[in-house]
Design a protein around this motif. Structure first.
Motif, PDB file in Angstrom:
ATOM      1  N   THR A  36      49.413  74.392   8.336  1.00 41.71           N
ATOM      2  CA  THR A  36      50.445  75.247   7.724  1.00 41.71           C
ATOM      3  C   THR A  36      49.853  76.105   6.609  1.00 41.71           C
ATOM      4  N   ASP A  37      48.733  75.647   6.053  1.00 45.60           N
ATOM      5  CA  ASP A  37      48.141  76.389   4.939  1.00 45.60           C
ATOM      6  C   ASP A  37      47.286  77.535   5.462  1.00 45.60           C
ATOM      7  N   HIS A  38      47.916  78.650   5.701  1.00 44.45           N
ATOM      8  CA  HIS A  38      47.185  79.825   6.179  1.00 44.45           C
ATOM      9  C   HIS A  38      47.943  81.057   5.718  1.00 44.45           C
ATOM     10  N   GLY A  39      47.341  82.222   5.842  1.00 43.22           N
ATOM     11  CA  GLY A  39      48.047  83.445   5.466  1.00 43.22           C
ATOM     12  C   GLY A  39      47.083  84.536   5.075  1.00 43.22           C
ATOM     13  N   ARG A  40      47.670  85.721   4.924  1.00 49.61           N
ATOM     14  CA  ARG A  40      46.839  86.884   4.588  1.00 49.61           C
ATOM     15  C   ARG A  40      47.173  87.377   3.188  1.00 49.61           C
ATOM     16  N   SER A  41      46.203  88.024   2.580  1.00 45.15           N
ATOM     17  CA  SER A  41      46.458  88.539   1.231  1.00 45.15           C
ATOM     18  C   SER A  41      46.941  89.986   1.300  1.00 45.15           C
ATOM     19  N   GLY A  42      46.732  90.611   2.439  1.00 48.87           N
ATOM     20  CA  GLY A  42      47.074  92.028   2.558  1.00 48.87           C
ATOM     21  C   GLY A  42      45.848  92.914   2.429  1.00 48.87           C
ATOM     22  N   LEU A  45      39.349  93.081   3.433  1.00 46.37           N
ATOM     23  CA  LEU A  45      38.037  92.646   2.912  1.00 46.37           C
ATOM     24  C   LEU A  45      38.134  91.284   2.232  1.00 46.37           C
ATOM     25  N   PHE A  46      39.211  91.162   1.416  1.00 46.09           N
ATOM     26  CA  PHE A  46      39.372  89.889   0.711  1.00 46.09           C
ATOM     27  C   PHE A  46      39.634  88.771   1.706  1.00 46.09           C
ATOM     28  N   ASP A  47      40.440  89.031   2.721  1.00 42.06           N
ATOM     29  CA  ASP A  47      40.712  87.995   3.729  1.00 42.06           C
ATOM     30  C   ASP A  47      39.421  87.541   4.395  1.00 42.06           C
ATOM     31  N   TYR A  48      38.557  88.512   4.659  1.00 41.15           N
ATOM     32  CA  TYR A  48      37.295  88.170   5.309  1.00 41.15           C
ATOM     33  C   TYR A  48      36.430  87.325   4.368  1.00 41.15           C
ATOM     34  N   TYR A  49      36.427  87.733   3.102  1.00 38.07           N
ATOM     35  CA  TYR A  49      35.585  87.025   2.124  1.00 38.07           C
ATOM     36  C   TYR A  49      36.127  85.617   1.855  1.00 38.07           C
ATOM     37  N   TRP A  50      37.413  85.515   1.647  1.00 32.89           N
ATOM     38  CA  TRP A  50      38.001  84.240   1.209  1.00 32.89           C
ATOM     39  C   TRP A  50      38.481  83.380   2.390  1.00 32.89           C
ATOM     40  N   GLY A  51      38.809  84.043   3.496  1.00 30.78           N
ATOM     41  CA  GLY A  51      39.312  83.305   4.663  1.00 30.78           C
ATOM     42  C   GLY A  51      40.827  83.335   4.724  1.00 30.78           C
ATOM     43  N   GLY A 131      36.173  81.004   4.787  1.00 28.20           N
ATOM     44  CA  GLY A 131      35.879  82.428   4.969  1.00 28.20           C
ATOM     45  C   GLY A 131      34.392  82.663   4.754  1.00 28.20           C
ATOM     46  N   PHE A 132      34.070  83.915   4.451  1.00 22.90           N
ATOM     47  CA  PHE A 132      32.668  84.274   4.250  1.00 22.90           C
ATOM     48  C   PHE A 132      32.048  83.439   3.133  1.00 22.90           C
ATOM     49  N   TYR A 133      32.775  83.277   2.021  1.00 26.43           N
ATOM     50  CA  TYR A 133      32.204  82.581   0.850  1.00 26.43           C
ATOM     51  C   TYR A 133      31.712  81.189   1.229  1.00 26.43           C
ATOM     52  N   ILE A 134      32.586  80.414   1.817  1.00 26.66           N
ATOM     53  CA  ILE A 134      32.196  79.039   2.121  1.00 26.66           C
ATOM     54  C   ILE A 134      31.369  78.950   3.410  1.00 26.66           C
ATOM     55  N   CYS A 135      31.861  79.585   4.479  1.00 29.35           N
ATOM     56  CA  CYS A 135      31.205  79.363   5.779  1.00 29.35           C
ATOM     57  C   CYS A 135      29.863  80.092   5.870  1.00 29.35           C
ATOM     58  N   TRP A 136      29.874  81.367   5.522  1.00 27.79           N
ATOM     59  CA  TRP A 136      28.591  82.080   5.558  1.00 27.79           C
ATOM     60  C   TRP A 136      27.640  81.418   4.553  1.00 27.79           C
TER      61      TRP A 136
END
Ligand SMILES: NC(=O)C1=CN([C@@H]2O[C@H](COP(=O)(O)OP(=O)(O)OC[C@H]3O[C@@H](n4cnc5c(N)ncnc54)[C@H](OP(=O)(O)O)[C@@H]3O)[C@@H](O)[C@H]2O)C=CC1
Ligand SMILES: CC(C)=CCC[C@@H](C)[C@H]1CC[C@H]2C3=CC=C4C[C@@H](O)CC[C@]4(C)[C@H]3CC[C@]12C
Length: 774
Positions: A36-42, A45-51, A131-136
């Motif tokens: 359930t914990d998911h969503g977009r920031s709008g 770029l930030f969504d890609y970076y943070w997930g 996202g990119f921060y953790i996974c990459w």
């Protein structure tokens, strides 16, 4: 040939694959989220970076566990091993530096896998999305950047030498152990629900409540003992020192590369300490603030040794000397590693020393610490006579119950002599005069655990010595409430003086015959506060309601240690240990006003300013709550006014001297003429000047004495060396120790054959004279 050493291809592929993988995760989090914990920031770029998802799973695999723990750290370990092998391939041996760095890193990673379950509660897993921060970061950054030291060492054939090897390995291992130990302490405290000993003492914990998103309430244990009492993220220090050890094998030859990971980690951990604090503050609110009060430092290890006045330790010394003799006291001091031969009454000492002395005494006498502390508590009451406190004790109250009700006030008076005193609170509950239940219960709330029998001894002796009452006193309950230890005593005695809660506590005034005009009232009591049952509205005594906020917003209750709430009998459990305002009318109340305006402007009242009227919000914000130097403190009494059903707090500002008055914008004519606060303030000025001068003189004398002692010490050493130079060693040793009769020694050294050097030495008197001194 070890192909993996040529990392380039591997990394390039990993970078491209990971970038694509992060994109996939980003889309998945929006279109087909797992939790359930998911969503977009709008912001793409930030969504890609943070997930876009916190706990994504693909084909049943938990992605973050895979990237953070399994892949990233396995490749890290593999790379370290491969680089060590490559170094062997190149130089025909693994140099000591490479061996040390590899060993430390591999042990560190083994430790991680051993502790892995603990990692699942960290912000990487609980807060950071995939996202990119953790996974990459885990797929590419960890395998490449975290392994730089080992990569650098591959081309270093020079050994660092056995001394450095041993030092770096030893310090590195110690750091690893401390890092693991502190992580372990936290995990163990949670596993044992706070019921454990840490460093030989019962762990201090805060039971922090928090709400889940669905509103359910949960509780966590926040540990405030061991490393978790030193600072809130103390474990980052050994993490960094370990990293430094495995990097320093590369030497200091102006290389930046091996230290890049250390520099990165320092920044990461510093930033992380803020992030984690914010996470915990959001989660635990006031409980986290309570923890921060207990453990004020973020990372820096600070010496937070709590002190206690010497008078308490003096009491222990006299009790032990008096009961077991001077030799036993010397032994106890030695066992407790106490370096103070005596104690100064008003000096601060490490508060753990007292319990250490009792533990040592217990091992010597065979009595338990509880027995000893009880006995000492009894002894201490009599010991206080030495300082004339017996006189105060005798006039404390006509009856025993009056005495017990007034203990907190007595401690308040002691503040004049012991300004840094941190007294406990004694709360009288459940009084009854007759029948089987006669007597009372007393709740003892203290910041110092372990003193329950000490206090019991004091309560017992007060009754026996001052009121000739044989008290039956037992400890019936104990618990921990945040930073405080709570103990409940049951006291059985003929409590004849008690005649019901209402008769003495509430003075019913006939409102018609005792109306006091408002102006007269505020002249008499310029500082007052009227509180209604919810404590959220303040009113002046005319009953004109001034809509306010909760008492706790503008004021901080300093003493007694109770919750800010009105006592309501029906809501309380039968034995009301929850201390509340109404129950404490016998105590001096001390509160601090956060807002400076409450005392500004001449005859100010203690009620909070009407924000609407002043319209000056800057005043509010200009003063941070922690800015203690500007907090205005008040001291006074809470009186219940039945006709208004209000608690009236009549008080006066608590200022030490005129300097503090000026600082806090308080004038002498603000203070009532009938109370003694003016006199005390002025006396405080004089006293502090005199004391300051005395202190300065004493410091000067101490300095002079220290200088003389040092000089004497130097002279002694010189004399000793002269003595040993002039005389045969055996004779000199005897003389030095003063074992021989000087005449025998003279005869002995007078024989020419004994010392040929002596014959050349004319100054025979020196060693002999010095012997007398030594
Ligand atoms: N090499 C690297 O790149 C890094 C290594 N590390 C290492 O990883 C390990 C974990 O560190 P880190 O991730 O920062 O997390 P911590 O071990 O500091 O755990 C933080 C969490 O523990 C809980 N907590 C905080 N204070 C207390 C307390 N007093 N008592 C009980 N629980 C408390 C809180 O979670 P809750 O919600 O459960 O209450 C908090 O969010 C450490 O050894 C650290 O050195 C960390 C970061 C980077
Ligand atoms: C610049 C950039 C992309 C940063 C990368 C961030 C992450 C890869 C790291 C952030 C926190 C790191 C870790 C935290 C705690 C750990 C426990 C420790 O015992 C082993 C290492 C680690 C898992 C570590 C791994 C990298 C991070 C997730």
């Amino acid at each position: 040939k070890l192909r993996m050493y040529d990392y380039g291809d591997f990394l390039a592929s990993m970078i491209l694959l990971s970038l694509a993988f992060c994109l996939l995760l980003c889309v998945k989090g929006v279109l087909a989220p797992t939790s359930t914990d998911h969503g977009r920031s709008g912001n793409y770029l930030f969504d890609y970076y943070w997930g876009t998802e916190l706990y994504p799973r693909i084909c049943g695999i938990d992605i973050k566990v895979f990237t953070n723990c399994r892949f990233g750290l396995t490749v890290w370990a593999l790379a370290v091993a491969v680089f060590a092998l490559k170094s062997y391939e190149l130089h025909g041996r693994v140099v000591d530096g490479m061996a040390v760095t590899a060993a430390l890193q591999l042990l560190y990673l083994t430790k991680f896998f051993w502790w892995e379950a603990g990692y699942y509660r960290t912000i990487d897993i609980i807060t950071d999305r995939a996202g990119f921060y953790i996974c990459w970061g885990c797929l590419c950054f960890v395998p490449s950047f975290y392994t730089l030291v080992s990569l650098f060492m591959v081309r270093q054939p020079e050994p660092v030498g056995p001394a450095w090897t041993a030092a770096l390995l030893g310090f590195g291992l110690a750091s690893l152990a401390v890092n693991y130990w502190s992580d372990w302490q936290k995990q163990a405290a949670r596993a044992a629900d706070g019921q454990l000993n840490i460093w030989g003492r019962p762990a201090r914990v805060i039971r922090a409540k928090y709400s889940l998103e669905n509103g359910q309430e949960r509780q966590s244990v926040l540990l405030a003992s061991g490393f978790w009492a030193v600072s809130r993220h103390f474990h980052y220090i050994p993490e960094l020192s370990l990293t430094l050890c495995w990097s320093a094998v590369c030497g200091t030859g102006c290389h930046i590369i091996p230290y890049m990971y250390f520099a990165f980690l320092s920044v990461l951990l510093f930033h992380r300490s803020f992030r984690d604090d914010k996470k915990c503050r959001d989660k635990y609110g006031k409980y986290w603030s309570e923890y921060c009060k207990l453990v004020p430092y973020k990372i820096k290890a600070a010496e937070i040794v709590e002190t206690m006045y010497g008078i308490l330790l003096e009491g222990v010394q006299h009790y032990l000397e008096h009961t077991y003799g001077a030799q036993a006291w010397a032994k106890i001091r030695e066992l407790a590693e106490c370096r103070h031969p005596t104690f100064e009454t008003r000096r601060g000492y490490n508060e753990h020393l007292l319990m250490q002395l009792f533990e040592a005494a217990s091992s010597l006498t065979g009595l338990t610490v509880d027995q000893l502390t009880f006995e000492n508590g009894c002894f201490f009451v009599g010991y206080l006579a030495k300082y004339g406190y017996d006189k105060v004790l005798r006039v404390m109250g006509r009856h025993l119950r009056d005495f017990y009700h007034g203990i907190d006030n007595l401690h308040e008076h002691l503040r004049f002599s012991y300004p840094r005193i941190r007294p406990p609170t004694f709360i009288v509950a459940d009084e009854s005069p007759t029948g089987a239940e006669r007597g009372m219960r007393i709740l003892y709330k203290t910041r110092r655990p372990g003193f329950q029998h000490y206090a019991r001894g004091q309560l017992y002796t007060i009754a026996r010595v001052l009121y000739q009452l044989e008290l039956d006193i037992g400890l019936v309950d104990s618990s921990q409430q945040g930073a405080y230890s709570l103990y409940v005593y049951e006291l059985r005695f003929d409590n004849v003086a008690y005649s019901g809660e209402h008769s003495t506590a509430y003075r019913i005034i006939d409102p018609d015959s005792y109306v006091v005009p408002y102006r007269d009232f505020i002249t008499l009591f310029p500082y007052y506060l009227a509180l209604d049952r919810s404590l959220t509205r303040f009113a002046n005594i005319l009953g004109e309601a001034a809509d306010g906020v909760h008492f706790g917003i503008n004021f901080m209750l300093i003493r007694p240690f109770i919750d800010c709430c009105w006592m309501s009998q029906s809501e309380q459990p039968p034995i009301a240990y929850q201390p509340q305002f109404l129950k404490h009318r016998h105590n001096i109340f001390e509160i601090a006003a956060y807002n400076r305006t409450v005392s500004a402007g001449g005859k100010a009242q203690c009620a909070p300013p009407d924000r609407g009227q002043t319209g000056d919000k800057s005043e509010d914000t200009s003063l941070s709550r922690s800015d203690d130097s500007k907090l205005v403190r008040f001291k006074g009494q809470m009186i219940y006014m039945p006709t208004w059903d209000r608690l009236l707090y009549i008080c006066s500002p608590r200022v030490k001297n005129t300097h503090e008055m000026a600082l806090k914008n308080i004038y002498l004519n603000d203070l009532s003429l009938h109370d003694c606060s003016r006199d005390l303030t002025l006396a405080g000025d004089q006293q502090s000047e005199e004391l300051f001068e005395l202190l300065r003189q004493q410091q000067e004398q101490t300095r002079q004495m220290e200088l003389s002692m040092r000089k004497l010490d130097r002279e002694r050493k010189r004399a000793d060396s002269l003595l040993f130079e002039c005389l045969p060693k055996s004779v000199a040793r005897k003389l030095r120790k003063g074992l021989d009769d000087p005449m025998t020694t003279i005869r002995c050294i007078a024989q020419p054959a004994q010392s040929s050097r002596l014959r050349n030495h004319t100054d025979l008197k020196v060693p002999l004279t010095l012997n007398q001194h030594s």
